[in-house]
Design a protein around this motif. Structure first.
Motif, PDB file in Angstrom:
ATOM      1  N   ARG A  81       0.830  -1.217   0.000  1.00  0.00           N
ATOM      2  CA  ARG A  81       0.000   0.000   0.000  1.00  0.00           C
ATOM      3  C   ARG A  81       0.864   1.266   0.000  1.00  0.00           C
ATOM      4  NH1 ARG A  81      -5.430  -1.201   3.484  1.00  0.00           N
ATOM      5  NH2 ARG A  81      -6.344   0.226   1.986  1.00  0.00           N
ATOM      6  N   TYR A 104       1.573   3.518  -2.355  1.00  0.00           N
ATOM      7  CA  TYR A 104       1.209   3.999  -3.688  1.00  0.00           C
ATOM      8  C   TYR A 104       1.902   5.326  -3.997  1.00  0.00           C
ATOM      9  CZ  TYR A 104      -2.422   0.508  -2.892  1.00  0.00           C
ATOM     10  OH  TYR A 104      -3.097  -0.649  -2.606  1.00  0.00           O
ATOM     11  N   GLN A 150      -1.320   9.385  -7.879  1.00  0.00           N
ATOM     12  CA  GLN A 150      -2.635   9.819  -7.417  1.00  0.00           C
ATOM     13  C   GLN A 150      -3.752   8.926  -7.949  1.00  0.00           C
ATOM     14  OE1 GLN A 150      -3.001  12.245  -5.051  1.00  0.00           O
ATOM     15  NE2 GLN A 150      -5.072  11.408  -4.946  1.00  0.00           N
ATOM     16  N   LYS A 185      -3.999   6.076  -5.598  1.00  0.00           N
ATOM     17  CA  LYS A 185      -4.545   6.500  -4.307  1.00  0.00           C
ATOM     18  C   LYS A 185      -6.054   6.706  -4.406  1.00  0.00           C
ATOM     19  CE  LYS A 185      -0.177   8.623  -3.013  1.00  0.00           C
ATOM     20  NZ  LYS A 185       0.574   9.868  -2.840  1.00  0.00           N
ATOM     21  N   ASP A 186      -6.499   7.309  -5.493  1.00  0.00           N
ATOM     22  CA  ASP A 186      -7.939   7.516  -5.699  1.00  0.00           C
ATOM     23  C   ASP A 186      -8.655   6.184  -5.867  1.00  0.00           C
ATOM     24  OD1 ASP A 186      -7.425  10.240  -5.612  1.00  0.00           O
ATOM     25  OD2 ASP A 186      -7.537  10.494  -7.797  1.00  0.00           O
ATOM     26  N   SER A 196      -7.651   3.253  -4.753  1.00  0.00           N
ATOM     27  CA  SER A 196      -7.601   2.592  -3.451  1.00  0.00           C
ATOM     28  C   SER A 196      -8.712   3.108  -2.533  1.00  0.00           C
ATOM     29  CB  SER A 196      -6.235   2.830  -2.802  1.00  0.00           C
ATOM     30  OG  SER A 196      -6.220   2.368  -1.470  1.00  0.00           O
TER      31      SER A 196
END
Length: 191
Positions: free
Chosen positions: A59, A61, A64, A67-68, A70
């Motif tokens: 995790r 990352y 972006q 991350k979005d 996730s």
């Protein structure tokens, strides 16, 4: 009540996944067993082919878009994959979207809405099950399989479902809601 995310697996121009997903979304709303229902179009999410430098289980990352993704998947309690069958398999964009993450999928149920020709996408549905199992997801038995899907699209571009499809969707959503609640303690313990 659980949060449901419906994921459209086809990104191809002219796809019928969009009307199938709109119909299944309406059926989920009608079912009433979910607090929130999202509709995720992988064509709009537009994840590049896996470009994270670290294994998803860490995790860690860097981008972006990951991350979005996730955050979106992590907040879901249950999923429906609306998926065509390409050469007896499921789509590369769906596999890529799944592989971007790891723990975000754990202990969450998934329902499969497959479509295609005579086989109704069922070979793709069978092929994806070991992938989902490896992520500790639970594929519910109830599914919606739509044969000859092109014959069910109206001139206005809407899916015209038959009674069998509606009953299958109702059964799938009932089981997704039940299994999501049953798996909640495992999700909580893993957080």
């Amino acid at each position: 009540m659980p949060k449901l995310e419906i994921i459209i697996a086809s990104t191809r121009p002219g796809r019928v996944g969009l009307p199938v997903a709109r119909w299944i979304h309406a059926e989920a709303v009608k079912h009433g067993g979910f607090d929130e229902i999202g509709l995720v179009d992988l064509a709009e999410v537009n994840l590049p082919f896996m470009n994270e430098p670290h294994h998803p289980r860490l995790r860690d990352y860097q981008f972006q878009h990951t991350k979005d993704w996730s955050a979106r998947i992590g907040s879901g309690d249950a999923f429906v994959f609306v998926m065509p069958e390409y050469n007896h398999g499921f789509t590369a964009p769906l596999k890529n979207a799944i592989d971007y993450l790891h723990a975000e999928w754990h202990y969450k149920p998934v329902g499969l809405v497959s479509y295609g020709g005579v086989a109704a996408g069922t070979r793709a549905a069978q092929m994806i099950k070991p992938v989902l199992s490896a992520l500790r997801m639970t594929t519910v038995y109830e599914a919606v399989s739509i044969p000859f899907v092109h014959t069910m699209i109206s001139p206005t571009g809407e899916l015209v479902a038959n009674d069998t499809m509606v009953a299958a969707a109702e059964g799938m959503f009932g089981e997704l809601a039940r299994v999501s609640q049953a798996l909640r303690p495992l999700r909580s313990a893993a957080e």
